[in-house]
Design a protein around this motif. Structure first.
Motif, mmCIF file in Angstrom:
data_model
loop_
_atom_site.group_PDB
_atom_site.id
_atom_site.type_symbol
_atom_site.label_atom_id
_atom_site.label_comp_id
_atom_site.label_asym_id
_atom_site.label_seq_id
_atom_site.Cartn_x
_atom_site.Cartn_y
_atom_site.Cartn_z
ATOM 1 N N VAL A 160 0.848 -1.189 0.000
ATOM 2 C CA VAL A 160 0.000 0.000 0.000
ATOM 3 C C VAL A 160 0.883 1.239 0.000
ATOM 4 O O VAL A 160 1.796 1.351 0.826
ATOM 5 C CB VAL A 160 -0.927 0.017 1.238
ATOM 6 C CG1 VAL A 160 -1.799 1.270 1.234
ATOM 7 C CG2 VAL A 160 -1.797 -1.236 1.278
ATOM 8 N N GLU A 161 0.605 2.154 -0.921
ATOM 9 C CA GLU A 161 1.340 3.420 -0.981
ATOM 10 C C GLU A 161 0.362 4.560 -0.693
ATOM 11 O O GLU A 161 -0.575 4.811 -1.453
ATOM 12 C CB GLU A 161 1.973 3.606 -2.353
ATOM 13 C CG GLU A 161 2.800 4.876 -2.492
ATOM 14 C CD GLU A 161 3.400 5.040 -3.879
ATOM 15 O OE1 GLU A 161 3.264 6.133 -4.466
ATOM 16 O OE2 GLU A 161 3.996 4.055 -4.377
ATOM 17 N N PHE A 162 0.568 5.259 0.427
ATOM 18 C CA PHE A 162 -0.280 6.364 0.831
ATOM 19 C C PHE A 162 0.196 7.675 0.203
ATOM 20 O O PHE A 162 1.329 7.762 -0.309
ATOM 21 C CB PHE A 162 -0.235 6.526 2.355
ATOM 22 C CG PHE A 162 -0.981 5.474 3.132
ATOM 23 C CD1 PHE A 162 -2.359 5.352 3.025
ATOM 24 C CD2 PHE A 162 -0.313 4.618 3.991
ATOM 25 C CE1 PHE A 162 -3.049 4.399 3.747
ATOM 26 C CE2 PHE A 162 -0.991 3.662 4.730
ATOM 27 C CZ PHE A 162 -2.372 3.558 4.600
ATOM 28 N N PRO A 163 -0.617 8.729 0.281
ATOM 29 C CA PRO A 163 -0.098 10.061 -0.030
ATOM 30 C C PRO A 163 1.110 10.385 0.838
ATOM 31 O O PRO A 163 1.259 9.849 1.951
ATOM 32 C CB PRO A 163 -1.285 10.982 0.303
ATOM 33 C CG PRO A 163 -2.495 10.102 0.127
ATOM 34 C CD PRO A 163 -2.055 8.734 0.572
ATOM 35 N N LYS A 164 1.979 11.257 0.350
ATOM 36 C CA LYS A 164 3.285 11.510 0.968
ATOM 37 C C LYS A 164 3.205 11.942 2.424
ATOM 38 O O LYS A 164 4.126 11.687 3.210
ATOM 39 C CB LYS A 164 4.047 12.570 0.165
ATOM 40 C CG LYS A 164 4.448 12.123 -1.238
ATOM 41 C CD LYS A 164 5.495 11.021 -1.197
ATOM 42 C CE LYS A 164 5.965 10.654 -2.606
ATOM 43 N NZ LYS A 164 6.925 9.513 -2.595
ATOM 44 N N GLU A 165 2.118 12.620 2.823
ATOM 45 C CA GLU A 165 2.081 13.156 4.190
ATOM 46 C C GLU A 165 1.854 12.101 5.263
ATOM 47 O O GLU A 165 1.941 12.395 6.457
ATOM 48 C CB GLU A 165 1.005 14.248 4.315
ATOM 49 C CG GLU A 165 -0.379 13.827 3.883
ATOM 50 C CD GLU A 165 -0.701 14.221 2.454
ATOM 51 O OE1 GLU A 165 -1.777 14.804 2.228
ATOM 52 O OE2 GLU A 165 0.128 13.931 1.572
ATOM 53 N N ILE A 166 1.590 10.867 4.858
ATOM 54 C CA ILE A 166 1.361 9.798 5.840
ATOM 55 C C ILE A 166 2.651 9.027 6.068
ATOM 56 O O ILE A 166 3.181 8.394 5.163
ATOM 57 C CB ILE A 166 0.244 8.850 5.363
ATOM 58 C CG1 ILE A 166 -1.071 9.618 5.225
ATOM 59 C CG2 ILE A 166 0.081 7.675 6.331
ATOM 60 C CD1 ILE A 166 -2.224 8.799 4.707
#
Length: 475
Positions: free
Chosen positions: A406-412
Motif C-alpha cells: 500500500v502506498e499512501f499520499p506523501k504526508e502519511i
C-alpha cells in the motif's frame, strides 16, 4: 498454437468489455458450459479463461452461482510507483522498527497484518500431526538418528518431481535440504561471497534478506523495481560491473506480489551467466499463484548451473517446521561443505513427514484451497482499502503470494501510523523496513493470509480512519 490464440482472444474480449464498462460490476457472466458451447472450445479451456480473468481480479466466483464481474475493476485503485533507489550502496538498517514489528509475532491480542505467513486456521494442522506420528514410526530409531548430509531422500525426490511443473527437470541428487528458506539463502551467500562484496537486490525487499546481507558484511545495491514486472533489467545491467552476486524473488515477491514475465527471467539468467554473476533465486511463494498454472522459475532457464534455486514450505504449509531446500547447481559441493559445518543434519522426523505429505497429494489439495482463499482475501482487502483509506492511496496487484503493498499520499508516515495502530491492537509492516535507504516512508505491507471475518473487515476500516487522521492533522 491456434487453440492458444483462441483462448487469448476470448479472454481478451471479455477483459476489454469489463474494462470499458460494457460488462458492469456485479453482472453475472456466461457459465462455463455456455462459454464452451458459444465459442466451440472445451470445458477445460473455458475454465482456464475464467481462472485467468480471476487472476487479473476482473471476475470473481461465487459457489453454486457462477462467475460475476468483480467490483474491484471500477474502483480503479492506481498502482504504486516504480521504486527509484539510489544507485549507490547505503546500508542504513531500520533495526529498531524491524525489532518492534517482529517482537509482535507471537502476540495473540493483535491483528497481525505485519507478518507474511498464512494463519494456522488456513493450514491442515490435523493432517500434519498424523504425518509426524507416521514419520516417527517409519524412520530408523524413531527419527532420532542423523539424516544423510544432503537431506531426506523422500523429500528431495518429491521436490524433484514437483519441479517438472515449472520445467525445472531437477533430480533428487540436485537438491540439498535446509532448515527453512532463510537457511538456504544464508548458505548460498556464504558459499558465494566474502565481506565487502556487493549483492544486488530488488527494492523493496524482504527485511530478513536485507538483515542477513548486512550481518555478513555485504554491500547491498538496491535496484529499481516495477510493481507488476519486477526488477528493471536495464537498471540492473548498468550496475553489473559493481555486482558480485544477485538475489531475486521473481515469483510473487514480497511485498509487491508481482510475477516476473518469463521473457524477463530468461533474459536475466542469460545476462548474469554472461558476466559470471551467480543468481540466488528465492522461490518461497511460487506455489501460491492465483492464475491457473504454476509460474516458471529463473532456474527453468538455467543451462550452466549458475542459478541457486531456494524454496520451502514455510509460506504454504508449516512456518514453524523450518523445512527448506536449495538446488545449488554447480555450487553444490560448496553448499554441502557449509551445511556440514553449520547444520550437519536437518530435523529427520519433520522432513520425512513433509516429504510424505507432498507424496500423497494432500499438499496439492491444500494448495488449491489456500490459493483460492488468498485471492479472495486480496479482492476483499482491495475493496476495503478503496472504501475506507485516504484518497490517492495506491495498491499493488499481486498475482500470487501472501502480501499487499500500500502506498499512501506523501504526508502519511507509516512508521508513525504503526505506533498509532498498535494502540488499536493492529500491527502493520511499515515500508521503511523493506529498504536500507530513505524511501517507502509512506508505504506499508499487509498480510492477506488471515481468515476473512467481520472483525478483520472492521480492522481495515479502523486502519483507514487512522491514516485519514494524518491528512486532516497536516497543516
Amino acid at each position: 498454437m491456434k487453440k492458444d490464440f483462441l483462448y487469448n482472444e476470448i479472454a481478451g474480449n471479455i477483459a476489454d468489455k469489463i474494462k470499458t464498462g460494457v460488462l458492469r460490476a456485479g453482472e453475472r457472466l456466461s457459465s462455463v458450459r455456455t462459454l464452451s458451447r458459444e465459442h466451440g472450445i472445451s470445458i477445460n479451456t473455458a475454465k482456464r479463461i475464467f481462472l485467468e480473468l480471476e487472476a487479473q481480479s476482473l471476475v470473481q466466483s461465487k459457489p453454486q452461482s457462477g462467475y460475476f464481474v468483480s467490483p474491484l475493476n471500477y474502483l480503479k485503485l492506481p498502482l504504486p510507483e516504480t521504486s527509484q533507489p539510489l544507485p549507490v550502496v547505503k546500508n542504513m538498517e531500520p533495526n529498531d522498527l524491524i525489532d518492534s514489528v517482529y517482537s509482535n509475532m507471537a502476540r495473540n491480542d493483535l491483528t497481525l497484518l505485519s507478518i507474511g505467513v498464512p494463519s494456522g486456521n488456513l493450514l491442515p494442522l490435523a493432517k500434519l500431526k498424523k504425518e509426524i506420528v507416521l514419520a516417527t514410526r517409519a524412520l530408523q530409531e524413531g527419527g532420532t538418528a542423523y539424516e544423510p548430509l544432503q537431506g531426506n531422500l523422500k523429500l528431495r525426490r518429491m521436490i524433484a518431481v514437483r519441479s517438472l511443473a515449472w520445467e525445472g527437470h531437477l533430480k533428487e541428487s540436485d537438491v540439498v535440504t535446509t532448515n527453512g528458506c532463510m537457511n538456504a539463502l544464508a548458505l548460498c551467500l556464504m558459499a558465494l561471497t566474502e565481506p565487502g562484496d556487493t549483492l544486488a537486490l530488488e527494492s523493496p525487499c524482504y527485511p530478513g534478506i536485507l538483515q542477513l546481507a548486512v550481518s555478513m558484511g555485504l554491500k547491498v545495491l538496491e535496484i529499481a523495481t516495477h510493481p507488476v514486472t519486477g526488477i528493471a533489467i536495464d537498471a540492473l545491467e548498468k550496475l553489473l560491473p559493481e555486482i558480485n552476486v544477485c538475489l531475486l524473488v521473481p515469483n510473487f515477491n514480497t511485498p509487491y506480489g508481482y510475477c516476473m514475465p518469463d521473457a524477463h527471467k530468461k533474459e536475466i539468467v542469460k545476462l548474469l551467466a554472461k558476466h559470471n554473476i551467480p543468481l540466488i533465486e528465492d522461490d518461497t511463494y511460487g506455489d501460491l499463484h492465483f492464475g491457473p498454472e504454476r509460474p516458471k522459475c529463473c532456474k527453468s532457464f538455467d543451462t550452466e548451473g549458475n542459478v541457486l534455486w531456494c524454496s520451502s514450505v514455510s509460506k504454504t504449509l508449516a512456518p514453524g517446521y523450518r523445512v527448506g531446500w536449495v538446488a545449488p547447481g554447480k555450487y553444490k559441493d560448496r553448499l554441502l561443505r557449509l551445511k556440514l559445518v553449520h547444520a550437519l543434519s536437518s530435523t529427520a522426523v519433520i522432513h520425512e513427514a513433509t516429504g510424505n505429505f507432498l507424496m500423497t497429494g494432500r499438499y496439492d489439495h491444500h494448495l488449491r484451497q489456500l490459493r483460492k482463499t488468498l485471492q479472495e482475501n486480496y479482492q476483499r482487502y482491495a475493496l476495503a482499502i478503496a472504501l475506507h483509506f485516504p484518497p490517492g492511496t495506491k495498491i499493488s496487484r499481486p498475482q500470487g503470494g501472501l502480501t499487499l503493498w500500500v502506498e499512501f499520499p506523501k504526508e502519511i508516515n507509516t512508521a508513525k501510523l504503526y505506533n498509532y495502530a498498535l494502540k488499536k491492537q493492529i500491527s502493520i509492516a511499515p515500508g521503511r523496513m523493506f529498504t536500507l535507504q530513505d524511501q517507502f516512508q509512506n508505504c506499508m505491507r499487509l498480510c492477506i493470509g488471515l481468515p476473512w471475518t467481520d472483525e478483520l473487515s472492521f480492522t481495515l476500516k479502523q486502519l483507514g480512519s487512522l491514516a485519514k487522521a494524518f491528512i486532516t492533522s497536516t497543516p
